[in-house]
Write an enzyme that holds these catalytic residues in place. Structure first.
Site, PDB file in Angstrom:
ATOM      1  N   TYR A  15      94.594   7.429  54.719  1.00  0.00           N
ATOM      2  CA  TYR A  15      94.185   7.587  56.119  1.00  0.00           C
ATOM      3  C   TYR A  15      95.386   7.879  56.999  1.00  0.00           C
ATOM      4  O   TYR A  15      96.489   7.444  56.714  1.00  0.00           O
ATOM      5  CB  TYR A  15      93.522   6.296  56.625  1.00  0.00           C
ATOM      6  N   SER A  22      79.959   4.323  56.677  1.00  0.00           N
ATOM      7  CA  SER A  22      79.250   5.387  57.407  1.00  0.00           C
ATOM      8  C   SER A  22      77.827   4.993  57.799  1.00  0.00           C
ATOM      9  O   SER A  22      76.881   5.759  57.594  1.00  0.00           O
ATOM     10  CB  SER A  22      79.234   6.686  56.591  1.00  0.00           C
ATOM     11  N   PHE A  70      78.566   9.455  60.497  1.00  0.00           N
ATOM     12  CA  PHE A  70      79.566  10.222  61.253  1.00  0.00           C
ATOM     13  C   PHE A  70      79.072  10.556  62.657  1.00  0.00           C
ATOM     14  O   PHE A  70      79.401  11.595  63.219  1.00  0.00           O
ATOM     15  CB  PHE A  70      79.949  11.499  60.507  1.00  0.00           C
ATOM     16  N   GLY A  71      78.273   9.670  63.227  1.00  0.00           N
ATOM     17  CA  GLY A  71      77.812   9.844  64.601  1.00  0.00           C
ATOM     18  C   GLY A  71      76.447  10.469  64.721  1.00  0.00           C
ATOM     19  O   GLY A  71      75.827  10.424  65.794  1.00  0.00           O
ATOM     20  N   GLY A  96      72.469   9.639  67.867  1.00  0.00           N
ATOM     21  CA  GLY A  96      71.634  10.513  68.685  1.00  0.00           C
ATOM     22  C   GLY A  96      72.410  11.495  69.539  1.00  0.00           C
ATOM     23  O   GLY A  96      71.816  12.323  70.226  1.00  0.00           O
TER      24      GLY A  96
END
Length: 352
Positions: free
Chosen positions: A53, A234, A238-239, A243
């Protein structure tokens, strides 16, 4: 939040884990330290990182996330003891020659990576040291099918376990775990550990969310019967399960900021598939129909599932952190569970 014990270990963790792969890319060090402060203040004392990372993985940012965490510990004497710290050794090369050259995951690779992580984290011991992805060929990271023709294994599971055992014996690692594993892999790591008196894995960190419930296709039974805990990553896809992309998609100039909008490589992966985004919109609409936000539904799904020991949340602001923590108190009625299963029966697991 009551602590939960991982596997058969004495490692007690918060049921919400702070994921940190955005630190050093989407989140600078000052912001990251503020998030860490707030997480710990709210009882989230289980933190997960990795040597590769931040993400997307680049040579310029290799190890940056661990360095940010290490600086946080250095500037706050005495706080390291309050945190359950997890990190990962990268699996065999996946287009990341700056981590290591060649294939396999040799004992030397594992030892060198652990030493480097300890230095960056500015700590003497890693509470949970995980293999980031299997050394052998497996369907993972969006690959749906096992293909024997792709097998290139060079380091046996037994050798990997022996290398991890030496780190435990040296006091550099307390417990070991896996990530992105399969039922076979979990079973083999447990079988060989018990057969040879080596450390037993306590957890596997795998994707688990409304649009990817592949963990429930046999791996949940394997982990249940072998006492291996799931760390679900997750949970918000990833969002997509917040929404925020429902109206714009991920390619529009008007799309909200986020990993799927920002990084082309991630748009091409499982979370950015048309089918994954379409399924996310269905679940997000279901949440709204029940008077919930999409985030509440998606996180409550993980928070309340018996399969999950701890849910890994990744945030880029303290506001996101607080929203994710507030979802802990969301209780889903039976009717919504039935609707969730009905959507899965129709759309399956598009983000597998």
């Amino acid at each position: 939040m009551e602590k939960r014990t991982l596997g058969r270990s004495d490692l007690a963790v918060s049921p919400i884990c702070l994921g940190t792969m955005t630190f050093g890319e989407q989140v600078d060090e000052v912001q990251a330290h503020e998030i860490l402060d707030q997480a710990l203040a709210h009882g989230v004392d289980f933190w997960d990182t990795a040597e590769m990372y931040s993400v997307p993985a680049r040579a310029q940012t290799y190890g940056r996330t661990e360095t940010i965490l290490g600086n946080w510990f250095a500037r706050r004497p005495g706080q390291r003891e309050r945190v359950v710290l997890a990190t990962k050794v990268a699996g065999p090369i996946r287009g990341t020659p700056w981590i290591r050259e060649g294939l396999g995951l040799t004992p030397q690779d594992i030892a060198r990576s652990c030493e480097a992580s300890l230095r960056r984290l500015q700590t003497d011991v890693i509470d949970l040291y995980q293999i980031h992805w299997p050394e052998r060929n497996v369907p993972a990271f969006g690959s749906m099918y096992f293909d024997p023709a792709l097998e290139r294994t060079q380091t046996s599971i037994h050798e990997q376990l022996e290398a991890l055992a030496r780190l435990v014996q040296q006091g550099k690692v307390r417990h070991i775990g896996l990530s992105n594993e399969t039922p076979y892999g979990v079973h083999e790591f447990v079988r060989l550990a018990e057969q040879h008196g080596l450390p037993r894995i306590v957890s596997t960190q795998n994707p688990y969310c409304l649009t990817n419930r592949s963990y429930e296709n046999a791996l949940d039974e394997t982990c249940y019967r072998l006492d291996v805990s799931l760390l679900a990553y997750s949970p918000l896809a990833f969002g997509a399960l917040t929404g925020k992309y429902d109206q714009t998609g991920i390619f529009s100039p008007d799309a909200p900021e986020g990993r799927l909008k920002k990084f082309e490589t991630m748009q091409q992966q499982r979370w950015g598939r048309d089918a994954s985004l379409a399924a996310a919109r269905r679940y997000n609409a279901l949440a709204r129909d029940h008077g919930l936000t999409p985030t509440q539904l998606a996180l409550a799904f993980c928070y309340q599932k018996w399969q999950v020991a701890s849910t890994i949340i990744g945030v880029t602001s303290t506001a996101q952190l607080h929203e994710d923590l507030q979802a802990w108190n969301t209780v889903l009625p039976e009717s919504i569970w039935q609707d969730v299963d009905a959507i899965r029966l129709e759309l399956r697991d598009p983000a597998i």
